[in-house]
Design a protein around this motif. Structure first.
Motif, PDB file in Angstrom:
ATOM      1  N   LYS A 284       0.833  -1.201   0.000  1.00  0.00           N
ATOM      2  CA  LYS A 284       0.000   0.000   0.000  1.00  0.00           C
ATOM      3  C   LYS A 284       0.872   1.258   0.000  1.00  0.00           C
ATOM      4  N   LYS A 285       1.983   1.224   0.748  1.00  0.00           N
ATOM      5  CA  LYS A 285       2.901   2.360   0.801  1.00  0.00           C
ATOM      6  C   LYS A 285       3.636   2.538  -0.527  1.00  0.00           C
ATOM      7  N   THR A 286       3.946   1.429  -1.186  1.00  0.00           N
ATOM      8  CA  THR A 286       4.788   1.456  -2.376  1.00  0.00           C
ATOM      9  C   THR A 286       4.012   1.726  -3.658  1.00  0.00           C
ATOM     10  N   LEU A 287       2.878   1.075  -3.806  1.00  0.00           N
ATOM     11  CA  LEU A 287       2.128   1.143  -5.050  1.00  0.00           C
ATOM     12  C   LEU A 287       1.184   2.336  -5.071  1.00  0.00           C
ATOM     13  N   SER A 288       0.853   2.769  -6.276  1.00  0.00           N
ATOM     14  CA  SER A 288      -0.178   3.801  -6.412  1.00  0.00           C
ATOM     15  C   SER A 288      -1.529   3.157  -6.097  1.00  0.00           C
ATOM     16  N   ALA A 289      -2.550   3.982  -5.930  1.00  0.00           N
ATOM     17  CA  ALA A 289      -3.880   3.461  -5.590  1.00  0.00           C
ATOM     18  C   ALA A 289      -4.377   2.485  -6.656  1.00  0.00           C
ATOM     19  N   GLU A 290      -4.165   2.838  -7.905  1.00  0.00           N
ATOM     20  CA  GLU A 290      -4.595   1.972  -9.010  1.00  0.00           C
ATOM     21  C   GLU A 290      -3.824   0.653  -9.013  1.00  0.00           C
ATOM     22  N   GLN A 291      -2.503   0.734  -8.827  1.00  0.00           N
ATOM     23  CA  GLN A 291      -1.676  -0.473  -8.788  1.00  0.00           C
ATOM     24  C   GLN A 291      -2.055  -1.347  -7.597  1.00  0.00           C
ATOM     25  N   TYR A 292      -2.314  -0.730  -6.460  1.00  0.00           N
ATOM     26  CA  TYR A 292      -2.662  -1.486  -5.255  1.00  0.00           C
ATOM     27  C   TYR A 292      -3.980  -2.230  -5.447  1.00  0.00           C
ATOM     28  N   THR A 293      -4.965  -1.557  -6.021  1.00  0.00           N
ATOM     29  CA  THR A 293      -6.255  -2.198  -6.286  1.00  0.00           C
ATOM     30  C   THR A 293      -6.085  -3.378  -7.230  1.00  0.00           C
ATOM     31  N   LYS A 294      -5.277  -3.183  -8.263  1.00  0.00           N
ATOM     32  CA  LYS A 294      -5.024  -4.272  -9.220  1.00  0.00           C
ATOM     33  C   LYS A 294      -4.290  -5.428  -8.541  1.00  0.00           C
ATOM     34  N   TRP A 295      -3.334  -5.099  -7.655  1.00  0.00           N
ATOM     35  CA  TRP A 295      -2.599  -6.142  -6.934  1.00  0.00           C
ATOM     36  C   TRP A 295      -3.526  -6.940  -6.024  1.00  0.00           C
ATOM     37  N   LEU A 296      -4.443  -6.245  -5.331  1.00  0.00           N
ATOM     38  CA  LEU A 296      -5.399  -6.946  -4.479  1.00  0.00           C
ATOM     39  C   LEU A 296      -6.259  -7.919  -5.280  1.00  0.00           C
ATOM     40  N   LYS A 297      -6.689  -7.491  -6.464  1.00  0.00           N
ATOM     41  CA  LYS A 297      -7.490  -8.362  -7.327  1.00  0.00           C
ATOM     42  C   LYS A 297      -6.682  -9.573  -7.784  1.00  0.00           C
ATOM     43  N   MET A 298      -5.390  -9.377  -8.051  1.00  0.00           N
ATOM     44  CA  MET A 298      -4.532 -10.481  -8.487  1.00  0.00           C
ATOM     45  C   MET A 298      -4.356 -11.521  -7.374  1.00  0.00           C
ATOM     46  N   ASN A 299      -4.333 -11.075  -6.128  1.00  0.00           N
ATOM     47  CA  ASN A 299      -4.061 -11.971  -5.008  1.00  0.00           C
ATOM     48  C   ASN A 299      -5.313 -12.616  -4.429  1.00  0.00           C
ATOM     49  N   ASN A 300      -6.475 -12.230  -4.860  1.00  0.00           N
ATOM     50  CA  ASN A 300      -7.717 -12.838  -4.352  1.00  0.00           C
ATOM     51  C   ASN A 300      -8.369 -13.714  -5.360  1.00  0.00           C
TER      52      ASN A 300
END
Length: 115
Positions: free
Chosen positions: A99-115
């Motif tokens: 969350k600290k490292t990624l932008s909001a868009e990247q973080y949302t996409k990362w969460l979708k990838m991990n679920n």
């Protein structure tokens, strides 16, 4: 003639020995946290478009997670309270780092990838 034959035999022996050592090294490396994190970072860089600083930070966070998993979780019963708590702690640390490292868009996409 004898010297040439000796050199050829020595060269062939060394060639086969080097190949065996290389093959063993590759198979041992796949379980190392750094190797696992590097592969995951490469996937995330491609999927999320990480820049250099983000890639380094993500790599460090993934290495920390893998070390923690291998040290505290691997081979243990995940249903035990202590093991489950440790897993949740490591997952939470990774999410905070992402969350600290990624932008909001990247973080949302990362969460979708991990679920």
């Amino acid at each position: 003639m004898k010297n040439i034959l000796t050199i050829v035999v020595l060269a062939v022996t060394m060639l086969f020995g080097i190949q065996t050592v290389s093959a063993q090294q590759l198979s041992q490396d796949k379980s190392r946290p750094e190797v696992i994190a590097k592969e995951e970072t490469a996937k995330l860089t491609e999927a999320l478009g990480l820049n250099g600083d983000q890639g380094r930070t993500v790599f460090r966070a993934l290495v920390a997670k893998e070390v923690g998993y291998q040290k505290n979780i691997a081979g243990k019963n995940i249903n035990e309270a202590a093991v489950s708590a440790e897993k949740n702690k490591l997952d939470k640390q990774l999410k905070e780092a992402m969350k600290k490292t990624l932008s909001a868009e990247q973080y949302t996409k990362w969460l979708k990838m991990n679920n």
